[in-house]
Design an enzyme around this catalytic site. Structure first.
Site, PDB file in Angstrom:
ATOM      1  N   LYS A 274       0.358   2.535  10.187  1.00 10.42           N
ATOM      2  CA  LYS A 274      -0.908   3.132  10.608  1.00 10.42           C
ATOM      3  C   LYS A 274      -0.980   3.104  12.137  1.00 10.42           C
ATOM      4  CE  LYS A 274      -3.415   2.536   6.363  1.00 10.42           C
ATOM      5  NZ  LYS A 274      -3.471   3.919   5.886  1.00 10.42           N
TER       6      LYS A 274
ATOM      7  N   ASP B 113       0.821  -1.212   0.000  1.00  6.47           N
ATOM      8  CA  ASP B 113       0.000   0.000   0.000  1.00  6.47           C
ATOM      9  C   ASP B 113       0.857   1.265   0.000  1.00  6.47           C
ATOM     10  OD1 ASP B 113      -2.531   1.347   0.203  1.00  6.47           O
ATOM     11  OD2 ASP B 113      -2.146   1.712   2.322  1.00  6.47           O
TER      12      ASP B 113
ATOM     13  N   HIS C 174       4.718   4.969  -2.735  1.00  7.60           N
ATOM     14  CA  HIS C 174       5.070   6.278  -2.178  1.00  7.60           C
ATOM     15  C   HIS C 174       6.492   6.343  -1.597  1.00  7.60           C
ATOM     16  CE1 HIS C 174       0.899   6.694  -2.843  1.00  7.60           C
ATOM     17  NE2 HIS C 174       0.456   6.313  -1.671  1.00  7.60           N
TER      18      HIS C 174
HETATM   19  C1  BG6 Z   1      -2.751   5.874   0.006  1.00  5.70           C
HETATM   20  C2  BG6 Z   1      -2.874   4.630   0.838  1.00  5.70           C
HETATM   21  O1  BG6 Z   1      -2.106   5.592  -1.206  1.00  5.70           O
HETATM   22  O2  BG6 Z   1      -1.994   6.847   0.718  1.00  5.70           O
HETATM   23  C3  BG6 Z   1      -3.524   4.943   2.176  1.00  5.70           C
HETATM   24  O3  BG6 Z   1      -3.665   3.678   0.134  1.00  5.70           O
HETATM   25  C4  BG6 Z   1      -2.775   6.052   2.876  1.00  5.70           C
HETATM   26  O4  BG6 Z   1      -3.570   3.779   3.004  1.00  5.70           O
HETATM   27  C5  BG6 Z   1      -2.582   7.245   1.947  1.00  5.70           C
HETATM   28  O5  BG6 Z   1      -3.536   6.448   4.016  1.00  5.70           O
HETATM   29  C6  BG6 Z   1      -1.676   8.275   2.571  1.00  5.70           C
HETATM   30  O6  BG6 Z   1      -1.663   9.414   1.774  1.00  5.70           O
HETATM   31  P1  BG6 Z   1      -1.465  10.862   2.394  1.00  5.70           P
HETATM   32  O7  BG6 Z   1      -1.504  11.771   1.216  1.00  5.70           O
HETATM   33  O8  BG6 Z   1      -2.592  11.076   3.353  1.00  5.70           O
HETATM   34  O9  BG6 Z   1      -0.132  10.826   3.081  1.00  5.70           O
END
Ligand code: BG6
Length: 498
Positions: free
Chosen positions: A348, A243, A248
């Site tokens: 999380k 995820d 990211h």
């Molecule tokens: C998403 C994930 O890609 O990014 C989520 O699927 C996560 O689980 C989210 O909460 C986090 O993104 P941001 O922009 O809130 O840091």
């Protein structure tokens, strides 16, 4: 910056006319992020009056009902930015077409809605589950509505491993060329992430320091206080590695570690990111347990709230072995980075919601001052990506007084304060870039493949490990194995040092 680099990282010029077809048009992402982002672009004068935004979904909805739904959500998510007069103009661009993604005959209605506008930019945004990508691509192609200038935007997750990602890429590749495919990693659309590019390549200052010999180690943390919210079922099949890390965190790592590209055009940047991904030292069964730590949250207190454990969340298997926390020691086998560990960490229900990069520099080679600074090098660059954007450089200075005593002090830059301008939301930029045809901030197929190639063996090693993720209390910094992972190299996580 030359003219090309200016244009390839900018999405602020007026857009050409376009038709944007939003599959999953009534879904959470569309309502919460995409349509408010389009509203903001319209408000800023970046969407021409002859553009159209067509929501597409399975529900039997009239166009009016769709517009009413979008209005309610825009009011909710835009707050004070919602203005009735802007809404009147924006809502005139909206339309709705009922399409069940798997029903060939429904695409006739879409074809009809697009008729007569084949010469303008046409964007198909697939904001649905990836299980529908194949059907949508097949039917779009059969209906003959993918024009040579059409663009396909794909929301993550792009597969659950290398093999499934390849299948998706093959499917989309069958109806569009690579230069028409916009794979989203919304982190690349974040203003703060682009600021990393600005920091590294807009200033000559950092480059000589940006390497082994000068940098001791790098930490990249994306910590969330949120749990799995309403996505328990999806998350339980996915886990933090797929995820967050596959996309990211690895993208952040690439931007931090890549060589300076020759310019900021899409392929120049993506070529350099790809080299980093390909240079990542593989982690397999032999060392996965040493170089990674995974955890799963139990009940605890996050902020002021008592929260339930992961296994009690709706949609989650009560015996789940899915990780909600990951820490990894990544190594990049290149001349620039040999011997410099990059510690990645995400999870999380952690203590704080923060995205930050911490670069710890080497200590002076010979100190003329007394102090324990060699074991704990004083110079550190902390780049906070969220919730606020700031850059802090920690240096040693003499504390006032008679004695020659050195103390760490911070040179801090609050970028929000410095610019006093509204930063663009990630999707505002990404939609703008896709409309303008700028691929720089989207992932190329080979990048996605290289990322999975590094992730898959870690996943396999974990699957073979009987112990599963270690428990951690919600509201903590993850399992103790995360601290041991970094302590083995003699370091500590930045947040655990204060
Ligand atoms: C998403 C994930 O890609 O990014 C989520 O699927 C996560 O689980 C989210 O909460 C986090 O993104 P941001 O922009 O809130 O840091």
């Amino acid at each position: 910056m030359n003219t090309e680099s200016r244009s390839s990282l900018s999405s602020r010029s007026a857009a050409p006319a376009f038709d944007l077809v939003l599959f999953g048009g009534t879904g959470d992402l569309a309502m919460r992020k995409l349509l408010p982002a389009l509203y903001r672009r319209f408000m800023d004068g970046l969407i021409p009056a002859d553009a159209r935004i067509l929501g597409v979904a399975r529900s039997e909805l009239s166009c009016e009902a769709f517009v009413t739904k979008v209005e309610a959500k825009c009011r909710q998510y835009l707050g004070d930015a919602f203005k009735d007069d802007v809404w009147t103009g924006f809502s005139a661009l909206l339309g709705y077409v009922k399409v069940d993604a798997t029903h060939a005959q429904d695409y006739q209605a879409l074809s009809h809605a697009l008729a007569g506008r084949a010469d303008i930019v046409r964007i198909f945004f697939l904001s649905t589950g990836p299980d529908l990508f194949a059907a949508i691509c097949r039917e779009l192609s059969a209906a003959g509505i993918v024009t040579p200038t059409s663009r396909i935007m794909l929301e993550k997750p792009l597969g659950e491993d290398g093999e499934s990602a390849n299948r998706i890429n093959d499917t989309v590749g069958a109806i569009a060329r690579e230069s028409q495919i916009y794979r989203i990693d919304h982190y690349l659309g974040k203003e703060t992430v682009q600021n990393l590019l600005a920091l590294r390549f807009g200033n000559a200052l950092f480059e000589p320091l940006w390497r082994r010999g000068q940098i001791r180690h790098v930490q990249i943390t994306v910590a969330e206080q949120l749990g799995v919210e309403s996505r328990g079922d999806f998350y339980d099949r996915t886990g933090a590695l797929r995820d967050m890390v596959q996309n990211h965190l690895l993208q952040l790592l690439c931007i931090l570690a890549m060589e300076p590209p020759a310019n900021s055009s899409a392929d120049a940047v993506r070529d350099e990111k790809l080299k980093v991904l390909r240079a990542l030292r593989p982690i397999g069964e032999a060392d996965a347990l040493l170089k990674t730590a995974r955890g799963q949250y139990r009940s605890g207190v996050v902020g002021a709230d008592r929260t339930v454990g992961y296994r009690e969340e709706a949609g989650v298997d009560p015996e789940s072995r899915t990780e909600t926390f990951v820490a990894i020691k990544a190594e990049i086998d290149t001349w620039r980075w040999a011997g410099v560990p990059f510690y990645l960490r995400t999870g999380k229900r952690l203590q704080r919601a923060i995205g930050e990069i911490v670069i710890t520099f080497e200590a002076v080679p010979h100190s003329i001052f007394s102090g324990p600074f060699n074991a704990d090098p004083p110079n550190r660059l902390v780049i906070q990506l969220q919730p606020d954007e700031s850059i802090t450089l920690r240096i040693l200075a003499k504390a006032p007084g008679e004695a020659m005593r050195l103390r760490p002090v911070d040179l801090s830059l609050d970028l929000g304060e410095s610019f006093k301008a509204r930063p663009l939301e990630a999707y505002e930029r990404l939609l703008g870039d896709a409309i303008q045809g700028n691929l720089t901030l989207f992932m190329r197929r080979d990048e996605v493949e290289a990322a999975w190639k590094w992730i898959d063996p870690i996943r396999e090693a974990w699957d073979a490990d009987h112990d599963g993720p270690r428990p951690y209390a919600a509201g903590s910094w993850g399992p103790t194995t995360s601290s041991s992972l970094i302590a083995r190299d003699g370091f500590t996580w930045y947040d655990e040092t204060f």
